[in-house]
Design a protein around this motif. Structure first.
Motif, PDB file in Angstrom:
ATOM      1  N   GLU A   1      45.689  46.122  44.413  1.00 53.68           N
ATOM      2  CA  GLU A   1      45.291  44.756  44.055  1.00 53.68           C
ATOM      3  C   GLU A   1      44.305  44.184  45.068  1.00 53.68           C
ATOM      4  O   GLU A   1      43.298  43.568  44.704  1.00 53.68           O
ATOM      5  N   SER A   2      44.556  44.384  46.367  1.00 49.78           N
ATOM      6  CA  SER A   2      43.649  43.864  47.393  1.00 49.78           C
ATOM      7  C   SER A   2      42.279  44.529  47.294  1.00 49.78           C
ATOM      8  O   SER A   2      41.241  43.858  47.381  1.00 49.78           O
TER       9      SER A   2
ATOM     10  N   LEU B   1      41.373  46.174  53.207  1.00 53.02           N
ATOM     11  CA  LEU B   1      41.352  46.772  51.870  1.00 53.02           C
ATOM     12  C   LEU B   1      40.375  46.047  50.967  1.00 53.02           C
ATOM     13  O   LEU B   1      39.612  46.664  50.214  1.00 53.02           O
ATOM     14  N   CYS B   2      40.406  44.726  51.036  1.00 54.14           N
ATOM     15  CA  CYS B   2      39.525  43.917  50.191  1.00 54.14           C
ATOM     16  C   CYS B   2      38.063  44.179  50.514  1.00 54.14           C
ATOM     17  O   CYS B   2      37.223  44.325  49.615  1.00 54.14           O
ATOM     18  N   LEU B   3      37.741  44.258  51.798  1.00 45.97           N
ATOM     19  CA  LEU B   3      36.357  44.522  52.193  1.00 45.97           C
ATOM     20  C   LEU B   3      35.916  45.922  51.793  1.00 45.97           C
ATOM     21  O   LEU B   3      34.754  46.141  51.435  1.00 45.97           O
TER      22      LEU B   3
ATOM     23  N   GLY C   1      35.312  40.808  43.138  1.00 50.27           N
ATOM     24  CA  GLY C   1      34.940  39.483  43.597  1.00 50.27           C
ATOM     25  C   GLY C   1      34.024  39.427  44.799  1.00 50.27           C
ATOM     26  O   GLY C   1      33.551  38.349  45.175  1.00 50.27           O
ATOM     27  N   GLY C   2      33.754  40.596  45.412  1.00 54.21           N
ATOM     28  CA  GLY C   2      32.871  40.624  46.566  1.00 54.21           C
ATOM     29  C   GLY C   2      33.525  40.066  47.814  1.00 54.21           C
ATOM     30  O   GLY C   2      34.704  39.724  47.827  1.00 54.21           O
ATOM     31  N   PRO C   3      32.753  39.935  48.912  1.00 56.24           N
ATOM     32  CA  PRO C   3      33.301  39.465  50.188  1.00 56.24           C
ATOM     33  C   PRO C   3      33.989  38.094  50.095  1.00 56.24           C
ATOM     34  O   PRO C   3      34.917  37.820  50.840  1.00 56.24           O
ATOM     35  N   ALA C   4      33.508  37.233  49.194  1.00 56.68           N
ATOM     36  CA  ALA C   4      34.114  35.903  49.068  1.00 56.68           C
ATOM     37  C   ALA C   4      35.581  36.003  48.700  1.00 56.68           C
ATOM     38  O   ALA C   4      36.401  35.165  49.129  1.00 56.68           O
ATOM     39  N   ALA C   5      35.933  37.021  47.920  1.00 57.27           N
ATOM     40  CA  ALA C   5      37.327  37.203  47.529  1.00 57.27           C
ATOM     41  C   ALA C   5      38.190  37.635  48.707  1.00 57.27           C
ATOM     42  O   ALA C   5      39.413  37.575  48.639  1.00 57.27           O
ATOM     43  N   CYS C   6      37.541  38.075  49.790  1.00 52.74           N
ATOM     44  CA  CYS C   6      38.243  38.547  50.989  1.00 52.74           C
ATOM     45  C   CYS C   6      38.240  37.485  52.089  1.00 52.74           C
ATOM     46  O   CYS C   6      38.633  37.769  53.226  1.00 52.74           O
ATOM     47  N   GLY C   7      37.776  36.282  51.768  1.00 52.80           N
ATOM     48  CA  GLY C   7      37.686  35.227  52.779  1.00 52.80           C
ATOM     49  C   GLY C   7      36.420  35.301  53.601  1.00 52.80           C
ATOM     50  O   GLY C   7      36.340  34.711  54.682  1.00 52.80           O
ATOM     51  N   PHE C   8      35.404  35.997  53.087  1.00 49.13           N
ATOM     52  CA  PHE C   8      34.114  36.111  53.782  1.00 49.13           C
ATOM     53  C   PHE C   8      33.020  35.459  52.922  1.00 49.13           C
ATOM     54  O   PHE C   8      32.030  36.065  52.598  1.00 49.13           O
ATOM     55  N   GLY C   9      33.236  34.202  52.555  1.00 48.92           N
ATOM     56  CA  GLY C   9      32.292  33.520  51.701  1.00 48.92           C
ATOM     57  C   GLY C   9      30.987  33.183  52.404  1.00 48.92           C
ATOM     58  O   GLY C   9      30.865  33.290  53.615  1.00 48.92           O
TER      59      GLY C   9
END
Length: 436
Positions: free
Chosen positions: A420-421, A366-368, A428-436
């Motif tokens: 929310e996700s 969802l975040c991605l 926040g972009g990918p970094a917010a999804c754990g893809f920093g």
């Protein structure tokens, strides 16, 4: 919008009712009893909370509360109006009288029927939120003298945010008379979505209240982070996504592409985005084959619903016959785009050797999808979003769990959490999804 869980949402949110006799014009009925209960707990919340946030005590509304039967010619008008019919289908805060009024015949009963009792609570908490920002120094005078600093869309976001902060206190058990479950909250957020501005309204419009994405975002920020964040909102630190149509063709078709054209356009763009995302992180991206010819997609593992990522074959299968076309028609084309983007999110996790099963995988997908959407927002060339597309994403995620299923069909059940996700990635972009 169809929202699952309506039986629970239809349950009462009141632990115990409050006598509505303090409400001007009340008929003493069930609707006003619910409204009186809501405003009583909201006022109690601000009596406890206002001083820690703003450094001064709470002042109760000097003008009080007004219940209006907008269908009655004999009904007395509320403050800021000349006749009862002017309140039809509405609730509002009147700054000059420091009072709040609502339509008990054509608004509150409709909200209860469509979205449950919690929708009434959110709407009235929002109106008291306007009284809060007036007491905090953002009032009519400031808006009139500095319209660019205090536009309507900002004060509406503040009121949504304050409503979210209050509702969090209810779900945490801190209200004397109210209780709101997760299912009731999901259903009630549908009311907030329904109050969004018409598609294509400019965020600079003097009457702009915000699109669904902006309004739900503000509510969630208050719910998650509390009233201090709401009080600190400014035009400099608050991003509003509401946009106008940029072409005649887009306006003419309401910002919606035909189903198959949308699939082709968004799939090609998703491939470009996720190819770069994966390869930049050392993975190998293989473009998924998107199939839309089956009424019920099927691949290994448990049923993912009408959109499915199949790790063994690398395919993305989509019900292009019944369910997804229905959502495309009912909600809009980016409902389709959002669901497809979540499956690409699973494909990206698979390509990088990350788990594609479990709640964390579903939230990351969802975040991605949100991160991808954030890059598309505001594009001037190529595939881009129309003014209503972010609202369509919110609606499909709030109302359906299809985009929040892992490869075995296990889903995130809370619409609030699904949105929310997605929102975390969009902002926040990918970094917010754990893809920093």
């Amino acid at each position: 919008m169809s929202v699952p869980g309506t039986p629970s949402a239809a349950e009462s949110v009141t632990r115990s009712g409050v006598d509505p006799s303090f409400v001007n014009g009340t008929d003493g009925g069930l609707v006003d009893r619910l409204a009186a209960t809501a405003v009583t707990d909201v006022r109690d919340y601000w009596r406890r909370t206002f001083e820690p946030v703003f450094g001064k005590g709470w002042q109760d509304l000097r003008g009080g509360f007004y219940s209006v039967d907008s269908s009655s010619r004999a009904a007395r008008p509320a403050p800021c109006t000349e006749k009862a019919s002017e309140v039809e289908g509405n609730a509002f805060y009147c700054p000059s009288a420091d009072a709040i009024a609502w339509d008990r015949s054509a608004l509150l009963p409709v909200l209860r029927e469509k979205y449950g009792d919690a929708a009434v609570v959110i709407v009235l908490a929002h109106e008291i939120g306007h009284a809060v920002h007036h007491r905090a120094g953002v009032g009519v005078t400031e808006q009139r003298q500095q319209p660019s600093r205090f536009p309507t869309i900002l004060t509406e976001a503040m009121a949504d945010c304050y409503a979210g902060a209050f509702v969090r206190s209810v779900t945490d058990g801190g209200a004397a008379h109210l209780r709101i479950s997760g299912e009731q909250l999901d259903a009630a957020l549908g009311a907030l979505v329904s109050f969004r501005d018409p598609v294509g309204t400019a965020k600079t419009d003097r009457s702009a209240h915000g699109n669904a994405f902006d309004r739900v975002s503000a509510f969630q920020d208050g719910y998650q982070q509390g009233p201090k964040l709401c009080s600190a909102m400014t035009v400099d630190n608050r991003k509003f996504t509401q946009t106008t149509f940029t072409s005649f063709d887009d306006r003419a078709n309401g910002g919606n592409m035909e189903f198959q054209r949308m699939i082709g356009s968004v799939a090609a763009d998703l491939d470009n985005y996720f190819s770069a995302l994966v390869t930049q992180r050392g993975g190998t991206w293989k473009r998924p084959t998107v199939r839309t010819d089956e009424p019920r997609p099927g691949c290994e593992g448990r049923d993912q619903g009408p959109v499915a990522f199949c790790p063994a074959t690398g395919r993305i299968e989509l019900d292009g016959v019944t369910e997804v076309p229905r959502l495309h028609e009912q909600i809009g084309d980016y409902a389709t785009g959002t669901l497809l983007a979540t499956r690409y999110g699973l494909a990206a996790q698979s390509a990088l050797g990350r788990p594609v099963r479990g709640e964390a995988a579903a939230k990351t997908a969802l975040c991605l999808a949100g991160a991808y959407t954030g890059t598309v927002f505001g594009r001037r060339e190529g595939f881009g979003l129309s003014p209503g597309d972010l609202d369509e994403a919110v609606q499909v995620l709030l109302g359906y769990d299809y985009g929040a299923r892992d490869v075995h069909g296990e889903a995130i059940r809370s619409g609030f959490d699904r949105v929310e996700s997605f929102r975390n990635g969009a902002l926040g972009g990918p970094a917010a999804c754990g893809f920093g």
